[in-house]
Design a protein around this motif. Structure first.
Motif, short mmCIF file in Angstrom:
data_model
loop_
_atom_site.label_atom_id
_atom_site.label_comp_id
_atom_site.label_asym_id
_atom_site.label_seq_id
_atom_site.Cartn_x
_atom_site.Cartn_y
_atom_site.Cartn_z
N TRP A 1 0.81 -1.22 0.00
CA TRP A 1 0.00 0.00 0.00
C TRP A 1 0.84 1.27 0.00
O TRP A 1 0.30 2.35 0.07
CB TRP A 1 -0.93 0.01 1.22
N ARG A 2 2.14 1.14 -0.03
CA ARG A 2 3.05 2.29 -0.03
C ARG A 2 4.04 2.13 -1.18
O ARG A 2 4.90 1.26 -1.13
CB ARG A 2 3.87 2.34 1.26
N GLU A 3 3.92 2.98 -2.17
CA GLU A 3 4.85 2.92 -3.30
C GLU A 3 6.20 3.51 -2.94
O GLU A 3 7.23 3.05 -3.45
CB GLU A 3 4.26 3.66 -4.51
N GLN A 4 6.20 4.52 -2.09
CA GLN A 4 7.45 5.15 -1.66
C GLN A 4 7.96 4.45 -0.40
O GLN A 4 7.17 4.15 0.50
CB GLN A 4 7.24 6.63 -1.37
N PRO A 5 9.27 4.19 -0.33
CA PRO A 5 9.80 3.54 0.88
C PRO A 5 9.56 4.39 2.12
O PRO A 5 9.58 5.61 2.07
CB PRO A 5 11.31 3.44 0.59
N ALA A 6 9.30 3.70 3.21
CA ALA A 6 9.15 4.34 4.51
C ALA A 6 10.09 3.64 5.48
O ALA A 6 10.46 2.48 5.29
CB ALA A 6 7.71 4.23 5.01
N ASP A 7 10.49 4.36 6.51
CA ASP A 7 11.39 3.82 7.53
C ASP A 7 10.54 3.34 8.70
O ASP A 7 10.06 4.14 9.50
CB ASP A 7 12.38 4.90 7.98
N PHE A 8 10.33 2.02 8.77
CA PHE A 8 9.56 1.42 9.83
C PHE A 8 10.49 1.04 10.97
O PHE A 8 11.62 0.60 10.73
CB PHE A 8 8.83 0.17 9.33
N ALA A 9 10.04 1.18 12.21
CA ALA A 9 10.84 0.79 13.36
C ALA A 9 9.95 0.07 14.36
O ALA A 9 8.76 0.38 14.49
CB ALA A 9 11.49 2.00 14.01
N VAL B 1 11.16 -15.53 6.57
CA VAL B 1 11.29 -14.07 6.39
C VAL B 1 11.19 -13.38 7.74
O VAL B 1 10.36 -13.75 8.57
CB VAL B 1 10.20 -13.49 5.44
N PRO B 2 12.03 -12.36 7.96
CA PRO B 2 11.89 -11.60 9.20
C PRO B 2 10.64 -10.72 9.15
O PRO B 2 10.36 -10.09 8.13
CB PRO B 2 13.15 -10.74 9.25
N VAL B 3 9.91 -10.70 10.25
CA VAL B 3 8.70 -9.87 10.36
C VAL B 3 8.95 -8.83 11.44
O VAL B 3 9.24 -9.17 12.58
CB VAL B 3 7.45 -10.72 10.70
N LEU B 4 8.83 -7.57 11.05
CA LEU B 4 8.99 -6.46 11.98
C LEU B 4 7.61 -6.07 12.51
O LEU B 4 6.67 -5.91 11.73
CB LEU B 4 9.62 -5.26 11.27
N VAL B 5 7.50 -5.94 13.81
CA VAL B 5 6.27 -5.44 14.43
C VAL B 5 6.51 -3.95 14.64
O VAL B 5 7.13 -3.52 15.61
CB VAL B 5 5.96 -6.17 15.76
N ALA B 6 6.05 -3.16 13.67
CA ALA B 6 6.36 -1.73 13.64
C ALA B 6 5.48 -0.93 14.58
O ALA B 6 4.26 -1.09 14.60
CB ALA B 6 6.21 -1.20 12.22
N THR B 7 6.14 -0.07 15.35
CA THR B 7 5.45 0.86 16.25
C THR B 7 5.67 2.30 15.80
O THR B 7 5.04 3.22 16.32
CB THR B 7 5.96 0.70 17.69
N ARG B 8 6.57 2.48 14.82
CA ARG B 8 6.88 3.81 14.29
C ARG B 8 7.04 3.74 12.77
O ARG B 8 7.42 2.71 12.22
CB ARG B 8 8.20 4.33 14.87
N VAL B 9 6.78 4.87 12.14
CA VAL B 9 7.04 5.00 10.71
C VAL B 9 7.62 6.39 10.49
O VAL B 9 7.10 7.38 11.01
CB VAL B 9 5.77 4.73 9.85
N ASP B 10 8.72 6.44 9.78
CA ASP B 10 9.43 7.69 9.49
C ASP B 10 9.70 8.51 10.75
O ASP B 10 9.54 9.74 10.77
CB ASP B 10 8.68 8.52 8.43
N GLY B 11 10.09 7.82 11.82
CA GLY B 11 10.48 8.48 13.06
C GLY B 11 9.36 8.93 13.97
O GLY B 11 9.60 9.48 15.03
#
Length: 169
Positions: free
Chosen positions: A70-78, A117-127
């Motif tokens: 759903w995101r064409e542009q890369p995002a920094d997930f953390a 595959v590693p799965v990240l449980v993201a709590t942040r996006v783009d800081g």
């Protein structure tokens, strides 16, 4: 013989770099204010453990720059690695886990998938704290290259508003 060994070494190095190109990278996250949310993990012994996004970040944290379906542009997930959460609760040997979202959407993930595959449980996006508008506040993320290369992954693995993890019995 030296050329053969050098070629083998170079092939191993290149293969190793390719294998880790999309891997989440260990990172330190400064405290921020998160959306009110909880991820409940039902441990192997049946006990329920509830984590806010900030409490999840007490585990080792990682970041991953990638796109999603759903995101064409890369995002920094953390966030944290799903494998770490599963191991901490004795679920790392489960044949399947069920992940349920706040809206009662549910999907299962096989152990085979979780090992591949590693799965990240993201709590942040783009800081910033991950918001519900951006498919947060707790979202499962798989690197785009891993996602497209694996026959085991599907869009159903990108659970957003994740609220519960338990073993399928």
């Amino acid at each position: 013989m030296k050329r053969v060994l050098a070629s083998i070494f170079l092939a191993v190095v290149i293969a190793g770099q390719a294998a880790f190109a999309g891997q989440p990278k260990r990172t330190e996250l400064a405290p921020i204010r998160h959306a009110d949310a909880a991820l409940i993990i039902v441990a192997a012994d049946g006990q329920e453990h509830s984590y806010s996004p900030a409490e999840l970040e007490a585990f080792s944290t990682y970041s991953l720059m990638t796109t999603t379906p759903w995101r064409e542009q890369p995002a920094d997930f953390a966030g944290v690695m799903l494998s770490d959460l599963l191991a901490a609760h004795g679920l790392d040997q489960a044949a399947e886990i069920r992940v349920t979202a706040e809206n009662d959407y549910s999907t299962t993930m096989s152990r085979e998938l979780l090992l591949s595959v590693p799965v990240l449980v993201a709590t942040r996006v783009d800081g910033k704290a991950h918001s519900r508008r951006q498919r947060g506040p707790i979202q499962f993320i798989i690197d785009a290259d891993d996602y497209s290369a694996s026959p085991l992954t599907s869009e159903s693995n990108f659970v957003w508003m994740a609220a519960r993890i338990e073993a399928v019995r």
